[in-house]
Enzyme design. Sequence first.
Site, PDB file in Angstrom:
ATOM      1  N   SER A  59     112.117 111.806  95.886  1.00  0.00           N
ATOM      2  CA  SER A  59     112.673 112.787  96.825  1.00  0.00           C
ATOM      3  C   SER A  59     114.068 113.201  96.359  1.00  0.00           C
ATOM      4  O   SER A  59     114.941 112.358  96.183  1.00  0.00           O
ATOM      5  CB  SER A  59     112.766 112.224  98.238  1.00  0.00           C
ATOM      6  OG  SER A  59     113.368 113.192  99.088  1.00  0.00           O
ATOM      7  N   VAL A  64     119.525 108.230  93.988  1.00  0.00           N
ATOM      8  CA  VAL A  64     119.130 108.100  92.583  1.00  0.00           C
ATOM      9  C   VAL A  64     118.485 109.401  92.085  1.00  0.00           C
ATOM     10  O   VAL A  64     118.747 109.848  90.965  1.00  0.00           O
ATOM     11  CB  VAL A  64     118.185 106.890  92.370  1.00  0.00           C
ATOM     12  CG1 VAL A  64     117.709 106.812  90.924  1.00  0.00           C
ATOM     13  CG2 VAL A  64     118.896 105.597  92.761  1.00  0.00           C
ATOM     14  N   CYS A  65     117.676 110.032  92.909  1.00  0.00           N
ATOM     15  CA  CYS A  65     117.043 111.305  92.526  1.00  0.00           C
ATOM     16  C   CYS A  65     118.096 112.390  92.346  1.00  0.00           C
ATOM     17  O   CYS A  65     118.017 113.202  91.419  1.00  0.00           O
ATOM     18  CB  CYS A  65     116.004 111.729  93.568  1.00  0.00           C
ATOM     19  SG  CYS A  65     114.673 110.537  93.772  1.00  0.00           S
ATOM     20  N   ASP A  66     119.081 112.403  93.216  1.00  0.00           N
ATOM     21  CA  ASP A  66     120.201 113.343  93.128  1.00  0.00           C
ATOM     22  C   ASP A  66     120.927 113.139  91.794  1.00  0.00           C
ATOM     23  O   ASP A  66     121.138 114.092  91.035  1.00  0.00           O
ATOM     24  CB  ASP A  66     121.142 113.097  94.319  1.00  0.00           C
ATOM     25  CG  ASP A  66     122.361 113.993  94.313  1.00  0.00           C
ATOM     26  OD1 ASP A  66     122.466 114.844  95.206  1.00  0.00           O
ATOM     27  OD2 ASP A  66     123.230 113.834  93.430  1.00  0.00           O
ATOM     28  N   THR A  69     118.674 114.206  88.723  1.00  0.00           N
ATOM     29  CA  THR A  69     118.515 115.651  88.573  1.00  0.00           C
ATOM     30  C   THR A  69     119.814 116.295  88.100  1.00  0.00           C
ATOM     31  O   THR A  69     119.807 117.164  87.226  1.00  0.00           O
ATOM     32  CB  THR A  69     118.009 116.280  89.890  1.00  0.00           C
ATOM     33  OG1 THR A  69     116.806 115.593  90.269  1.00  0.00           O
ATOM     34  CG2 THR A  69     117.715 117.758  89.719  1.00  0.00           C
TER      35      THR A  69
END
Length: 172
Positions: A59, A64-66, A69
Amino acid sequence: MAQEKTGIITFKGNPMTLLGPDIKVGDAAPEFRVVDNGLAPVTLADSAGKVRLITVVPSIDTPVCDTMTRKFNQDAAALPDSVVVYTISLDLPFAQKRWCGAAGIEKVKTLSDYQERSFGLNYGLLIKELKLLARAVYVIDQQGKVAYREIVKEVTAEPDYAAALAAAKNLV
């Protein structure tokens, strides 16, 4: 019925089950159908002849995804136009668009697998227990073969950025 695989990933230390095939380096990259931030369909064939660096996140709105990306967006700026960079998640396209605008993401194209889950199921990355995608990175060459694959063992950990970028650069 999708193939179930265990022993590949954990989420906060707990074993998870992945649904779909085990796609390895050297395999033909499976086709998929996802949508962009405007709900237009995007397939693997749409970028035929280019190197594809595909990052996969559970998500986009999580720390961590932020980070992942943003890091790939920063590093992708140095890649030639013959490389396309996608980030695929199950987030709704509207949430991806809002997040990208707030984060200043321009080089990475965010794509949503929410409609058919064809990317997650075709690449063996749909987490059965969470109904989210596992964290992973694929590099697909100009001929549609998988040149690099990392399925991150612990969903809350970051991938090997340098190895993924080196794999993409080696193909151009």
